[in-house]
Scaffold this active site. Structure first.
Site, PDB file in Angstrom:
ATOM      1  N   PHE A 162     -35.078  -9.340  22.150  1.00 51.36           N
ATOM      2  CA  PHE A 162     -35.192  -9.910  20.814  1.00 51.36           C
ATOM      3  C   PHE A 162     -33.900 -10.600  20.413  1.00 51.36           C
ATOM      4  O   PHE A 162     -32.806 -10.070  20.644  1.00 51.36           O
ATOM      5  CB  PHE A 162     -35.429  -8.813  19.768  1.00 51.36           C
ATOM      6  CG  PHE A 162     -36.674  -7.992  19.954  1.00 51.36           C
ATOM      7  CD1 PHE A 162     -37.868  -8.359  19.362  1.00 51.36           C
ATOM      8  CD2 PHE A 162     -36.632  -6.815  20.705  1.00 51.36           C
ATOM      9  CE1 PHE A 162     -39.001  -7.577  19.500  1.00 51.36           C
ATOM     10  CE2 PHE A 162     -37.761  -6.028  20.856  1.00 51.36           C
ATOM     11  CZ  PHE A 162     -38.957  -6.408  20.255  1.00 51.36           C
ATOM     12  N   ASP A 163     -34.038 -11.737  19.749  1.00 51.27           N
ATOM     13  CA  ASP A 163     -32.930 -12.288  18.983  1.00 51.27           C
ATOM     14  C   ASP A 163     -32.752 -11.413  17.739  1.00 51.27           C
ATOM     15  O   ASP A 163     -33.634 -10.638  17.371  1.00 51.27           O
ATOM     16  CB  ASP A 163     -33.251 -13.731  18.608  1.00 51.27           C
ATOM     17  CG  ASP A 163     -32.147 -14.391  17.800  1.00 51.27           C
ATOM     18  OD1 ASP A 163     -30.974 -14.063  18.015  1.00 51.27           O
ATOM     19  OD2 ASP A 163     -32.480 -15.226  16.933  1.00 51.27           O
ATOM     20  N   GLY A 164     -31.605 -11.575  17.068  1.00 48.09           N
ATOM     21  CA  GLY A 164     -31.340 -10.764  15.893  1.00 48.09           C
ATOM     22  C   GLY A 164     -31.732 -11.442  14.594  1.00 48.09           C
ATOM     23  O   GLY A 164     -32.775 -11.152  14.006  1.00 48.09           O
TER      24      GLY A 164
END
Length: 299
Positions: A162-164
């Site tokens: 996941f990106d943040g």
């Protein structure tokens, strides 16, 4: 009593995300849906090739052991017509995918059925459907149909990256970065290091995966990674936010703006989620990737 999906991780997925229907889709776009239906009917006994999200679905369904309670439900949610839906189910059966439920809308937006399904994730190639799902509060991503397929090196692990900002977390900090630049962003995040970030659209999915991770079945495990353009000192707020949520991630990559693709190639996820198309284009050359059309970058 009626059947229920309560307590399960529910994944809704379009037929083009699960199977490779790109050749058939060219006919649909060039002519009409009746020609497409006839082609799918003619190929009814020909299993479709696995699509970009096939590995993710296959591994998640492996959490449903024969002697254990159902923990994952995968539902096909597709703009396909019901006739073409027959090939989808036959292809799933060919590969041993225990997919029993489906909704086929023949071109109508299918996202509205996500609410009664209580879906934890929606994967589709259709951007409009993904945006509507996100507006309805469902974690959703537009699958890049020409992404690289997942590695088969980790058959007993579901690996998700996941990106943040604007994915796991809100776009609060991203807005500062885009309006005032990197120095202002770093100062903003350093000052608020102890203040948890608001939740982003994919927090509910991360929570559902965390529950699955706590009780692995038949050797299956979940491995997660945070892959973000943040760097020190802005890393601390991201870590403390996850701690505040009582959720662990197995790996965290604070890349300070480096291209994510080659790092993801080494992590070998079954899927990667990011809100910025540039990061998805970098990643999709190496791993299955989906664009999360949320936050200021997608306004």
């Amino acid at each position: 009593m009626p059947a229920t999906l309560a307590g399960q991780l529910v994944v809704a997925i379009s037929s083009r995300a699960l199977f490779d229907f790109e050749e058939e889709n060219q006919l649909f776009e060039a002519e009409d849906d009746r020609a497409y239906m006839q082609l799918q009917l003619a190929r009814l006994d020909q299993p479709a090739r696995p699509g970009v999200a096939f590995s993710l679905v296959n591994k998640l369904l492996a959490f449903n052991g024969p002697d254990q309670a159902q923990r994952v439900e995968v539902v096909v949610l597709s703009r396909n017509d019901p006739v073409s839906g027959m090939r989808v189910f036959r292809s799933a059966r060919h590969y041993g995918l225990a997919v029993q439920r489906g909704v086929f809308t023949r071109g109508a937006p299918p996202w509205r059925y996500l609410t009664p399904l209580k879906a934890n994730l929606f994967l589709s190639v259709n951007e409009a459907d993904v945006r509507q799902a996100l507006m309805a509060g469902v974690p959703a991503a537009r699958v890049y149909p020409h992404s690289a397929h997942a590695s088969d090196a980790h058959p007993l692990e579901v690996r998700i990256a996941f990106d943040g900002d604007a994915v796991l977390f809100s776009d609060e900090a991203e807005r500062i970065y885009q309006s005032d630049g990197l120095d202002a962003f770093q100062a903003h995040e350093t000052l608020r290091a102890g203040t948890p970030l608001p939740a982003g659209p994919f927090k509910p999915l991360l929570e559902a995966l965390h529950r699955l991770q706590q009780a692995p079945a038949q050797g299956m495990q979940v491995r997660t990674a945070l892959v973000t353009a943040r760097s020190a000192p802005a890393h601390e707020r991201a870590i403390r936010t996850l701690m505040n949520w009582s959720i662990d991630v197995d790996e965290a990559m604070f890349l300070g703006g480096l291209a994510k693709g080659e790092f993801l190639r080494e992590f070998e996820p079954d899927f990667f989620f990011d809100d910025q198309t540039g990061h998805i284009e970098s990643a999709s050359a190496h791993v299955p990737s989906g664009h999360v059309a949320a936050g200021i970058s997608n306004a």
